[in-house]
Design a protein around this motif. Structure first.
Motif, short mmCIF file in Angstrom:
data_model
loop_
_atom_site.label_atom_id
_atom_site.label_comp_id
_atom_site.label_asym_id
_atom_site.label_seq_id
_atom_site.Cartn_x
_atom_site.Cartn_y
_atom_site.Cartn_z
N VAL A 4 0.85 -1.32 -0.15
CA VAL A 4 0.08 -0.01 0.09
C VAL A 4 0.79 1.37 -0.07
O VAL A 4 1.76 1.30 0.87
N HIS A 5 1.06 2.06 -1.21
CA HIS A 5 1.67 3.30 -1.19
C HIS A 5 1.03 4.53 -0.73
O HIS A 5 1.82 5.54 -0.54
N ASN A 28 3.16 -4.72 3.39
CA ASN A 28 4.17 -3.68 3.20
C ASN A 28 3.53 -2.22 2.80
O ASN A 28 2.73 -2.09 2.02
N CYS A 29 3.79 -1.40 3.85
CA CYS A 29 3.46 0.01 3.82
C CYS A 29 4.38 1.16 3.41
O CYS A 29 5.54 1.05 3.88
N LEU A 30 4.00 2.05 2.39
CA LEU A 30 4.84 3.20 2.11
C LEU A 30 4.01 4.31 2.61
O LEU A 30 2.98 4.49 2.40
N VAL A 31 4.86 5.26 3.17
CA VAL A 31 4.16 6.74 3.87
C VAL A 31 4.01 7.53 2.45
O VAL A 31 5.18 8.01 1.76
N GLN A 32 2.83 7.93 2.33
CA GLN A 32 2.67 8.90 1.01
C GLN A 32 3.10 10.46 1.52
O GLN A 32 2.51 10.74 2.67
N VAL A 33 3.89 11.07 0.77
CA VAL A 33 4.15 12.32 1.38
C VAL A 33 3.74 13.30 0.41
O VAL A 33 3.88 13.41 -0.90
N GLU A 84 6.34 10.42 12.62
CA GLU A 84 5.19 9.76 13.31
C GLU A 84 4.77 8.47 12.74
O GLU A 84 4.48 7.57 13.31
N LEU A 85 4.33 8.65 11.56
CA LEU A 85 3.67 7.50 10.75
C LEU A 85 4.50 6.56 10.74
O LEU A 85 4.12 5.22 10.89
N ALA A 86 5.85 6.57 10.45
CA ALA A 86 7.02 5.51 10.30
C ALA A 86 6.91 4.82 11.57
O ALA A 86 7.04 3.55 11.46
N GLU A 87 6.83 5.44 12.77
CA GLU A 87 7.11 4.85 13.95
C GLU A 87 5.66 4.05 14.29
O GLU A 87 5.79 2.92 14.92
N ALA A 88 4.80 4.66 13.78
CA ALA A 88 3.30 3.86 13.96
C ALA A 88 3.19 2.58 12.96
O ALA A 88 2.80 1.25 13.68
N VAL A 89 3.93 2.51 11.94
CA VAL A 89 3.78 1.34 11.03
C VAL A 89 4.61 0.35 11.81
O VAL A 89 4.64 -0.87 11.79
N ARG A 91 4.68 -3.86 7.79
CA ARG A 91 6.00 -3.38 7.66
C ARG A 91 6.25 -2.19 7.09
O ARG A 91 5.57 -1.96 5.81
N LEU A 92 7.13 -1.35 7.48
CA LEU A 92 7.58 -0.13 6.71
C LEU A 92 8.38 -0.37 5.56
O LEU A 92 9.54 -0.84 5.83
N ALA A 93 7.99 -0.16 4.36
CA ALA A 93 8.64 -0.49 3.11
C ALA A 93 9.46 0.85 2.61
O ALA A 93 10.50 0.70 1.88
N GLY A 94 8.95 2.18 2.91
CA GLY A 94 9.57 3.32 2.11
C GLY A 94 8.73 4.43 2.20
O GLY A 94 7.61 4.45 3.10
N VAL A 95 8.71 5.40 1.22
CA VAL A 95 8.07 6.34 0.91
C VAL A 95 7.55 6.60 -0.39
O VAL A 95 8.15 6.13 -1.45
N MET A 96 6.51 7.37 -0.84
CA MET A 96 6.09 7.60 -1.96
C MET A 96 5.49 8.74 -1.99
O MET A 96 5.12 9.65 -1.15
N THR A 97 5.66 9.46 -3.39
CA THR A 97 4.83 10.73 -3.61
C THR A 97 4.58 10.88 -5.08
O THR A 97 4.93 10.15 -5.86
N VAL A 98 3.75 11.84 -5.39
CA VAL A 98 3.34 12.25 -6.75
C VAL A 98 3.82 13.71 -6.76
O VAL A 98 3.70 14.33 -6.02
N ALA A 99 4.28 14.14 -7.99
CA ALA A 99 4.63 15.46 -8.34
C ALA A 99 3.47 16.43 -7.93
O ALA A 99 2.49 16.31 -8.60
N PRO A 100 3.65 17.36 -6.91
CA PRO A 100 2.43 18.24 -6.71
C PRO A 100 2.30 19.17 -7.78
O PRO A 100 2.96 19.82 -8.71
N LEU A 101 0.77 19.57 -7.90
CA LEU A 101 0.38 20.55 -8.89
C LEU A 101 0.30 22.00 -8.37
O LEU A 101 0.12 22.85 -9.04
N ALA A 102 0.65 22.30 -7.04
CA ALA A 102 0.65 23.36 -6.41
C ALA A 102 1.75 23.52 -5.23
O ALA A 102 2.40 22.65 -5.24
N GLY A 103 2.18 24.82 -4.95
CA GLY A 103 3.05 24.82 -3.95
C GLY A 103 4.49 25.26 -4.57
O GLY A 103 4.50 25.23 -5.90
N SER A 104 5.38 25.08 -3.90
CA SER A 104 6.61 25.54 -4.18
C SER A 104 7.41 24.45 -5.32
O SER A 104 8.28 24.91 -5.94
N TYR A 105 6.82 23.30 -5.38
CA TYR A 105 7.27 22.22 -6.09
C TYR A 105 6.64 22.09 -7.57
O TYR A 105 6.83 21.17 -8.35
#
Length: 259
Positions: free
Chosen positions: A121-122, A145-150, A172-177, A184-198
Motif C-alpha cells: 500500500v503506497h 508492506n506500507c509506504l508513507v505517502q508524502v 510519526e507515521l513511520a514509527e506507527a507502522v 512493515r515499513l517499506a519506504g515512501v511515495m509521492t506524486v509530483a505536486p500541482l501546487a506549492g513551491s514544487y
C-alpha cells in the motif's frame, strides 16, 4: 538494486497464454519495450544500474486481460487505485505470479478488502489508516508492506488534497507502522505536486522525497523503497534516486477504458 518485491506463488494456470487479439498484444509489447528503453536510458544518464529501478505498471481502468498479457511479457508488479476494481481484478488473476500495489487514496473501511490481495500500500498517510491496515493484515495472516505517502504541497501537520501527509508527519507515521502488527515499513511515495513551491518542478520534488527517505532509513534501514515518477516524469524520478516508478498510460496506451 531495487527493493525486492515479494511474489505470490504461481498457480497451475500461471503460464496459460492470454487469448487476446494480436494487435493488442503487439501494442502492449511495443509500449512496454519503449518504457523499458526510457528507464534504461535514464539510468545510464544518471550513472545507475538498470536493476536499481523497479517498474510497477499501473493497470487501473484497464481489464484483467491486459494484466495477463503484461504477465506474459515479464511484468510482475501491477498497481491499482480503486478497491472495487482492484479486488475483482486480483481475484481474476489470482493464478498469476504477481505483486499487487494499491496506490490510491484509501478509506479505512476499505482496509480489510485491500489487505486481502495487496502486497504493498503506497498511500499510508494517517494514523487511523495504519491501525486499520494492521488489524486487517492480522486477520488475513498476510504481511502488508506500507509506504508513507508524502504530500510536498501539504501544510505542516496536515494531509494533502490528493492524499499524502506533510513531510513533518513522516517520522510519526513511520514509527506507527513499525510498532503495528501485520504490517512493515517499506519506504515512501509521492506524486509530483500541482501546487506549492514544487509545482512544475518534478525533479526537485523527487529529490526532496529522496532526502526524506534518507532521513527515514537512518532509523529504519529496511524502508528503502522510494516510489516516485509516472509516465510523464519517470526520467526525473530516476535522476532523483527513485527505486520504483509507477507507469500507466505509457504502457497501456489510450484504448477504451472500463467504466
Amino acid at each position: 538494486m531495487a527493493s525486492a518485491l515479494p511474489r505470490r506463488d504461481a498457480g497451475p494456470e500461471a503460464s496459460r497464454p492470454s487469448e487476446q487479439p494480436a494487435d493488442r498484444r503487439a501494442e502492449l509489447a511495443a509500449n512496454l519495450e519503449r518504457v523499458e528503453e526510457r528507464i534504461a536510458a535514464a539510468c545510464a544518464a544518471a550513472g545507475r544500474d538498470r536493476d536499481e529501478v523497479g517498474l510497477i505498471v499501473v493497470t487501473k481502468t484497464y481489464p484483467a486481460s491486459d494484466v495477463r498479457l503484461l504477465a506474459e511479457f515479464g511484468v510482475r508488479d501491477v498497481a491499482e487505485n480503486k478497491d472495487q476494481d482492484a479486488s475483482a481484478k486480483a481475484a481474476e488473476c489470482a493464478d498469476l505470479d504477481l505483486s499487487w500495489h494499491f496506490v490510491g487514496q484509501l478509506q479505512t473501511n476499505k482496509a480489510r478488502s485491500v489487505a486481502g490481495y495487496a502486497d504493498f500500500v503506497h498511500s499510508v498517510d494517517r494514523l487511523r489508516l495504519v491501525t486499520a491496515l494492521s488489524h486487517a493484515a492480522e486477520r488475513t495472516g498476510r504481511p502488508l508492506n506500507c509506504l508513507v505517502q508524502v504530500a510536498l504541497d501539504a501544510e505542516s501537520g496536515s494531509v494533502g488534497s490528493r492524499g499524502g501527509c506533510a513531510p513533518d508527519l513522516v517520522p510519526e507515521l513511520a514509527e506507527a507502522v513499525t510498532a503495528a502488527q501485520g504490517v512493515r515499513l517499506a519506504g515512501v511515495m509521492t506524486v509530483a505536486p500541482l501546487a506549492g513551491s514544487y509545482a512544475g518542478r518534478p525533479e526537485a520534488a523527487f529529490e526532496r522525497l529522496r532526502e526524506i527517505s534518507t532521513g527515514l532509513q537512518a532509523g529504519h534501514p529496511a524502508a528503502s523503497m522510494v516510489s516516485a515518477g509516472m509516465s510523464s516524469d519517470l526520467e526525473e524520478a530516476v535522476r532523483a534516486g527513485a527505486t520504483h516508478v509507477r507507469v500507466g498510460s505509457a504502457v497501456l496506451g489510450d484504448r477504451p477504458r472500463l467504466g
